[in-house]
Design an enzyme around this catalytic site. Structure first.
Site, PDB file in Angstrom:
ATOM      1  N   ASP A  14       0.811  -1.226   0.000  1.00 10.62           N
ATOM      2  CA  ASP A  14       0.000   0.000   0.000  1.00 10.62           C
ATOM      3  C   ASP A  14       0.839   1.269   0.000  1.00 10.62           C
ATOM      4  OD1 ASP A  14      -2.300  -1.667   0.263  1.00 10.62           O
ATOM      5  OD2 ASP A  14      -1.864  -1.831   2.385  1.00 10.62           O
ATOM      6  N   LYS A  17       2.086   1.964  -5.199  1.00  9.05           N
ATOM      7  CA  LYS A  17       2.747   1.434  -6.410  1.00  9.05           C
ATOM      8  C   LYS A  17       1.912   1.631  -7.660  1.00  9.05           C
ATOM      9  CE  LYS A  17       3.075  -2.645  -4.575  1.00  9.05           C
ATOM     10  NZ  LYS A  17       2.794  -2.343  -3.169  1.00  9.05           N
ATOM     11  N   GLY A  41      -4.197  -4.655  -4.165  1.00  4.99           N
ATOM     12  CA  GLY A  41      -5.198  -3.667  -4.552  1.00  4.99           C
ATOM     13  C   GLY A  41      -4.467  -2.433  -5.012  1.00  4.99           C
ATOM     14  N   HIS A  42      -4.443  -2.209  -6.306  1.00  2.00           N
ATOM     15  CA  HIS A  42      -3.717  -1.057  -6.836  1.00  2.00           C
ATOM     16  C   HIS A  42      -4.704   0.008  -7.292  1.00  2.00           C
ATOM     17  CE1 HIS A  42       0.029  -3.760  -7.562  1.00  2.00           C
ATOM     18  NE2 HIS A  42      -0.157  -3.443  -6.302  1.00  2.00           N
ATOM     19  N   GLN A 225       2.071  -6.130  -2.920  1.00  2.00           N
ATOM     20  CA  GLN A 225       2.422  -6.116  -1.491  1.00  2.00           C
ATOM     21  C   GLN A 225       3.767  -5.386  -1.306  1.00  2.00           C
ATOM     22  OE1 GLN A 225       1.492  -9.633  -2.655  1.00  2.00           O
ATOM     23  NE2 GLN A 225      -0.520  -8.721  -2.473  1.00  2.00           N
TER      24      GLN A 225
HETATM   25  P1  IMP Z   1      -2.570 -12.852   2.322  1.00  5.42           P
HETATM   26  O1  IMP Z   1      -1.639 -12.312   1.282  1.00  5.42           O
HETATM   27  O2  IMP Z   1      -4.024 -12.660   1.973  1.00  5.42           O
HETATM   28  O3  IMP Z   1      -2.252 -14.261   2.701  1.00  5.42           O
HETATM   29  O4  IMP Z   1      -2.365 -11.987   3.662  1.00  5.42           O
HETATM   30  C1  IMP Z   1      -1.162 -12.043   4.420  1.00  5.42           C
HETATM   31  C2  IMP Z   1      -0.780 -10.664   4.957  1.00  5.42           C
HETATM   32  O5  IMP Z   1      -0.425  -9.814   3.871  1.00  5.42           O
HETATM   33  C3  IMP Z   1      -1.911  -9.935   5.692  1.00  5.42           C
HETATM   34  O6  IMP Z   1      -1.347  -9.163   6.741  1.00  5.42           O
HETATM   35  C4  IMP Z   1      -2.479  -9.008   4.633  1.00  5.42           C
HETATM   36  O7  IMP Z   1      -3.124  -7.879   5.203  1.00  5.42           O
HETATM   37  C5  IMP Z   1      -1.213  -8.628   3.896  1.00  5.42           C
HETATM   38  N1  IMP Z   1      -1.467  -8.222   2.511  1.00  5.42           N
HETATM   39  C6  IMP Z   1      -1.781  -9.010   1.454  1.00  5.42           C
HETATM   40  N2  IMP Z   1      -1.926  -8.276   0.338  1.00  5.42           N
HETATM   41  C7  IMP Z   1      -1.699  -7.010   0.682  1.00  5.42           C
HETATM   42  C8  IMP Z   1      -1.662  -5.787  -0.051  1.00  5.42           C
HETATM   43  O8  IMP Z   1      -1.853  -5.724  -1.261  1.00  5.42           O
HETATM   44  N3  IMP Z   1      -1.359  -4.675   0.674  1.00  5.42           N
HETATM   45  C9  IMP Z   1      -1.084  -4.707   2.000  1.00  5.42           C
HETATM   46  N4  IMP Z   1      -1.098  -5.822   2.720  1.00  5.42           N
HETATM   47  C10 IMP Z   1      -1.394  -6.962   2.070  1.00  5.42           C
END
Ligand code: IMP
Length: 412
Positions: A14, A17, A41-42, A225
């Site tokens: 977040d 990007k 989520g972009h 991420q």
């Molecule tokens: P997962 O990727 O859904 O397995 O989540 C694992 C961790 O990564 C959690 O803390 C999510 O909130 C975090 N996470 C996954 N995708 C994003 C993203 O695009 N932005 C920020 N945090 C993310």
């Protein structure tokens, strides 16, 4: 001028990007995603219109750009269909523009059910995942049980693979989690029909990308991420399940390291984190609230409120070491506009952050186009970050719009 660049989040995701990929995409021929899935989520704001992408590379809003999903991405065909529908409704054409690796592991509904059941079972110690099935899909890839997009070509083998996979997971869902189980015939029929919808998108990605390089095309590798969520180098176990750092590009696309000319760190001017896990500089006071409100810090995928805190240069230094960043894009600097004082963590002592304090600038900086025109206090803040990290700040993003930037180095 560089021909092929990587854009990676240097914090917990977040960082903004999407906007920067979209900005640099104007000059590119292709954008490649290499890890993660629709957990990303972009958010893109173009002509005051907001588009949120989860799976499709951020370059899709530019008609001349090819978008590639590499083998490192876990692919939910359901999520892809939803996203393509939104794009179609916005008159954005994706055929002959979106290409997907045949080696992408699929996220099936059973993975989503497992992800959610596990989080419920973990209770207070949950990871705070996005509940999109990311972890279980990567686990199936590593256990060699997974189904890849290319497997949909072979109907007979697909059935036996799916049967084996569901037999295994249904047992756990039913007996351990006490949840609904999945019907193999239904899922098989659905996958076959999805294959018909998407078969023209499937490519052999390494040779496709190699041919772009050979033709002298400009390519962007778009991370999802952030580095501190990397499965190996992040704040384990509070991480995602992919390699969000530089190595993920090579395993997640099949290209060679020699093909990346420049790596850009996306660094937010403060820190946020969604989900559980350590966060040394987290704020629980009114400053945290200001960052959250002015920065619209709500998850683009889950809508969850992001935790907010000061910039953590110690964590960032680590991220810079691991990725070997060539330059930094400092984002959301304007979010700090109204603060009286700003703190930056420069050291950890006995597991507590040590801060350096800066005077705020108390001015709207969002319309400024040149570094020299920034308030003195803003310049001091930016220059100190650059000095500490020993990495040039090449772009400053000072507002959500595509045009709200200060370009310090035109590297691409
Ligand atoms: P997962 O990727 O859904 O397995 O989540 C694992 C961790 O990564 C959690 O803390 C999510 O909130 C975090 N996470 C996954 N995708 C994003 C993203 O695009 N932005 C920020 N945090 C993310």
């Amino acid at each position: 001028m560089k021909n092929s660049i990587a854009i990676l989040g240097a914090q917990w995701g977040d960082e903004g990007k999407g906007k920067i990929v979209d900005l640099l995409t104007e000059k590119s021929d292709a954008v490649v995603r290499f890890q993660g899935g629709h957990n990303a989520g972009h958010t893109l704001v173009v002509d005051n219109k907001t588009t949120i992408l989860h799976l499709v590379p951020s370059g899709i809003l530019h008609e001349h750009v090819k978008c590639i999903i590499g083998n490192g991405v876990v692919l939910s065909i359901d999520a892809l269909s939803e996203e393509l529908e939104v794009l179609r409704n916005n008159e954005i054409n994706t055929s002959n523009r979106l290409f997907i690796s045949d080696n992408c592991p699929l996220i099936l509904p059973v993975h989503i059910a497992l992800d959610q059941a596990r989080e419920i079972k973990k209770g207070k110690s949950k990871i705070g995942t996005t509940g999109r099935g990311i972890g279980p899909a990567y686990e199936d890839k590593v256990s060699r049980r997974g189904i890849r997009l290319g497997d949909l070509r072979n109907e007979k083998e697909l059935f036996s693979k799916l049967n084996e996979l569901l037999e295994y997971h249904n047992f756990i869902l039913k007996n351990y989690y006490n949840c609904e189980i999945f019907n193999v015939d239904k899922m098989y029929e659905k996958l076959l029909s999805q294959y018909q919808d998407y078969k023209d998108y499937i490519i052999d990605a390494p040779s496709f990308i190699e041919s772009l390089f050979k033709d002298g095309k400009k390519v962007i590798f778009e991370g999802a991420q952030g580095s501190l969520l990397d499965i190996d180098h992040g704040t384990y176990p509070f991480v995602t399940s992919s390699n969000t750092t530089i190595g993920g590009i090579f395993t997640g696309t099949g290209i060679s390291p020699k093909n990346i000319d420049y790596t850009l760190a996306i660094v937010k001017a403060y820190t946020t984190r969604v989900g559980s896990g350590p966060f040394m500089t987290e704020l629980f006071d009114k400053n945290g609230k200001i960052l959250s409100e002015k920065g619209h810090e709500f998850g683009a995928t889950t809508g969850r409120e992001r935790r907010c805190g000061w910039l953590d240069l110690v964590a960032l230094k680590r991220s810079i070491e691991i990725n070997g960043f060539s330059g930094i894009c400092l984002t959301k600097l304007d979010v700090l506009d109204s603060l009286d004082k700003i703190q930056v963590c420069i050291e950890y002592k006995n597991d507590t952050p040590v801060y350096k304090e800066y005077k705020g600038w108390k001015r709207d900086i969002s319309k400024i186009k040149n570094f020299d025109d920034l308030p003195e206090n803003t310049k001091i803040y930016v220059k100190d970050i650059e000095d500490y990290l020993k990495t040039p700040i090449d772009i400053i993003s000072n507002g959500p719009g595509r045009e709200e930037n200060i370009i310090m180095n035109n590297f691409f």
